[in-house]
Design a protein around this motif. Structure first.
Motif, PDB file in Angstrom:
ATOM      1  N   LYS A  29      40.193  42.984  34.808  1.00 49.30           N
ATOM      2  CA  LYS A  29      41.016  43.195  36.002  1.00 49.30           C
ATOM      3  C   LYS A  29      40.494  44.366  36.817  1.00 49.30           C
ATOM      4  O   LYS A  29      40.451  44.309  38.052  1.00 49.30           O
ATOM      5  CB  LYS A  29      42.475  43.428  35.618  1.00 49.30           C
ATOM      6  N   SER A  30      40.089  45.430  36.140  1.00 48.51           N
ATOM      7  CA  SER A  30      39.520  46.590  36.840  1.00 48.51           C
ATOM      8  C   SER A  30      38.210  46.241  37.535  1.00 48.51           C
ATOM      9  O   SER A  30      37.985  46.631  38.682  1.00 48.51           O
ATOM     10  CB  SER A  30      39.266  47.744  35.861  1.00 48.51           C
ATOM     11  N   LEU A  31      37.347  45.507  36.825  1.00 48.02           N
ATOM     12  CA  LEU A  31      36.071  45.105  37.425  1.00 48.02           C
ATOM     13  C   LEU A  31      36.289  44.254  38.671  1.00 48.02           C
ATOM     14  O   LEU A  31      35.648  44.468  39.706  1.00 48.02           O
ATOM     15  CB  LEU A  31      35.222  44.322  36.418  1.00 48.02           C
ATOM     16  N   VAL A  32      37.193  43.296  38.572  1.00 50.97           N
ATOM     17  CA  VAL A  32      37.461  42.404  39.700  1.00 50.97           C
ATOM     18  C   VAL A  32      38.101  43.185  40.844  1.00 50.97           C
ATOM     19  O   VAL A  32      37.721  43.034  42.007  1.00 50.97           O
ATOM     20  CB  VAL A  32      38.328  41.201  39.264  1.00 50.97           C
ATOM     21  N   VAL A  69      37.509  42.854  50.440  1.00 54.57           N
ATOM     22  CA  VAL A  69      38.192  41.559  50.482  1.00 54.57           C
ATOM     23  C   VAL A  69      39.469  41.658  49.657  1.00 54.57           C
ATOM     24  O   VAL A  69      39.633  42.567  48.849  1.00 54.57           O
ATOM     25  CB  VAL A  69      37.300  40.404  49.971  1.00 54.57           C
ATOM     26  N   ARG A  70      40.361  40.681  49.846  1.00 49.54           N
ATOM     27  CA  ARG A  70      41.649  40.717  49.153  1.00 49.54           C
ATOM     28  C   ARG A  70      41.778  39.674  48.049  1.00 49.54           C
ATOM     29  O   ARG A  70      42.491  39.881  47.085  1.00 49.54           O
ATOM     30  CB  ARG A  70      42.778  40.496  50.157  1.00 49.54           C
ATOM     31  N   GLN A  71      41.135  38.548  48.202  1.00 46.04           N
ATOM     32  CA  GLN A  71      41.355  37.430  47.289  1.00 46.04           C
ATOM     33  C   GLN A  71      40.093  37.078  46.509  1.00 46.04           C
ATOM     34  O   GLN A  71      38.979  37.347  46.956  1.00 46.04           O
ATOM     35  CB  GLN A  71      41.825  36.202  48.067  1.00 46.04           C
ATOM     36  N   ARG A  72      40.298  36.435  45.365  1.00 47.45           N
ATOM     37  CA  ARG A  72      39.163  36.012  44.540  1.00 47.45           C
ATOM     38  C   ARG A  72      38.244  35.069  45.302  1.00 47.45           C
ATOM     39  O   ARG A  72      37.027  35.129  45.159  1.00 47.45           O
ATOM     40  CB  ARG A  72      39.662  35.341  43.256  1.00 47.45           C
ATOM     41  N   THR A  73      38.828  34.191  46.110  1.00 46.45           N
ATOM     42  CA  THR A  73      37.998  33.258  46.872  1.00 46.45           C
ATOM     43  C   THR A  73      37.098  34.002  47.851  1.00 46.45           C
ATOM     44  O   THR A  73      35.966  33.581  48.092  1.00 46.45           O
ATOM     45  CB  THR A  73      38.856  32.230  47.632  1.00 46.45           C
ATOM     46  N   ILE A  87      35.859  36.934  47.277  1.00 46.98           N
ATOM     47  CA  ILE A  87      34.786  37.505  46.455  1.00 46.98           C
ATOM     48  C   ILE A  87      33.634  36.503  46.382  1.00 46.98           C
ATOM     49  O   ILE A  87      32.467  36.860  46.550  1.00 46.98           O
ATOM     50  CB  ILE A  87      35.276  37.841  45.033  1.00 46.98           C
ATOM     51  N   VAL A  88      33.971  35.247  46.130  1.00 48.89           N
ATOM     52  CA  VAL A  88      32.959  34.194  46.014  1.00 48.89           C
ATOM     53  C   VAL A  88      32.228  34.025  47.337  1.00 48.89           C
ATOM     54  O   VAL A  88      30.991  33.963  47.376  1.00 48.89           O
ATOM     55  CB  VAL A  88      33.599  32.862  45.568  1.00 48.89           C
ATOM     56  N   GLU A  89      32.974  33.968  48.423  1.00 51.78           N
ATOM     57  CA  GLU A  89      32.357  33.819  49.744  1.00 51.78           C
ATOM     58  C   GLU A  89      31.384  34.959  50.018  1.00 51.78           C
ATOM     59  O   GLU A  89      30.255  34.738  50.453  1.00 51.78           O
ATOM     60  CB  GLU A  89      33.452  33.780  50.809  1.00 51.78           C
ATOM     61  N   SER A  90      31.803  36.169  49.742  1.00 50.17           N
ATOM     62  CA  SER A  90      30.940  37.325  49.963  1.00 50.17           C
ATOM     63  C   SER A  90      29.700  37.267  49.075  1.00 50.17           C
ATOM     64  O   SER A  90      28.590  37.561  49.519  1.00 50.17           O
ATOM     65  CB  SER A  90      31.730  38.606  49.688  1.00 50.17           C
ATOM     66  N   ALA A  91      29.886  36.887  47.818  1.00 50.62           N
ATOM     67  CA  ALA A  91      28.748  36.791  46.898  1.00 50.62           C
ATOM     68  C   ALA A  91      27.734  35.761  47.367  1.00 50.62           C
ATOM     69  O   ALA A  91      26.521  35.979  47.278  1.00 50.62           O
ATOM     70  CB  ALA A  91      29.250  36.450  45.498  1.00 50.62           C
ATOM     71  N   LEU A  92      28.209  34.639  47.879  1.00 44.34           N
ATOM     72  CA  LEU A  92      27.305  33.616  48.418  1.00 44.34           C
ATOM     73  C   LEU A  92      26.586  34.109  49.671  1.00 44.34           C
ATOM     74  O   LEU A  92      25.372  33.935  49.817  1.00 44.34           O
ATOM     75  CB  LEU A  92      28.079  32.334  48.730  1.00 44.34           C
TER      76      LEU A  92
END
Length: 75
Positions: free
Chosen positions: A42-45, A54-58, A60-65
């Motif tokens: 949870k801390s890492l995320v 960013v605010r949401q997990r989705t 995070i994925v968009e940014s990583a891509l």
């Protein structure tokens, strides 16, 4: 791009967590895979979300891509 600057500040373990989130793993699954507690995940995320602004997990994925932390073949 300001978000690209934030990506540079991710620690290696945060990058690994971002990749795991992108693969759709839950915090519990990430904890098991990394052999760490779910609280640490949870801390890492959370830290990754903050650093990527960013605010949401989705997101995070968009940014990583967008910033080549992951690619679709890795998923």
């Amino acid at each position: 791009d300001q978000q690209a600057k934030f990506v540079e500040h991710l620690r290696e373990r945060e990058k690994e967590a971002v990749c795991a989130v992108a693969r759709g793993l839950t915090n519990s699954e990430i904890a098991t895979a990394f052999q760490i507690s779910t609280e640490t995940v949870k801390s890492l995320v959370s830290d990754s979300r903050s650093k990527l602004a960013v605010r949401q997990r989705t997101q995070i994925v968009e940014s990583a891509l967008m910033h080549d932390l992951i690619n679709l073949q890795q998923l």
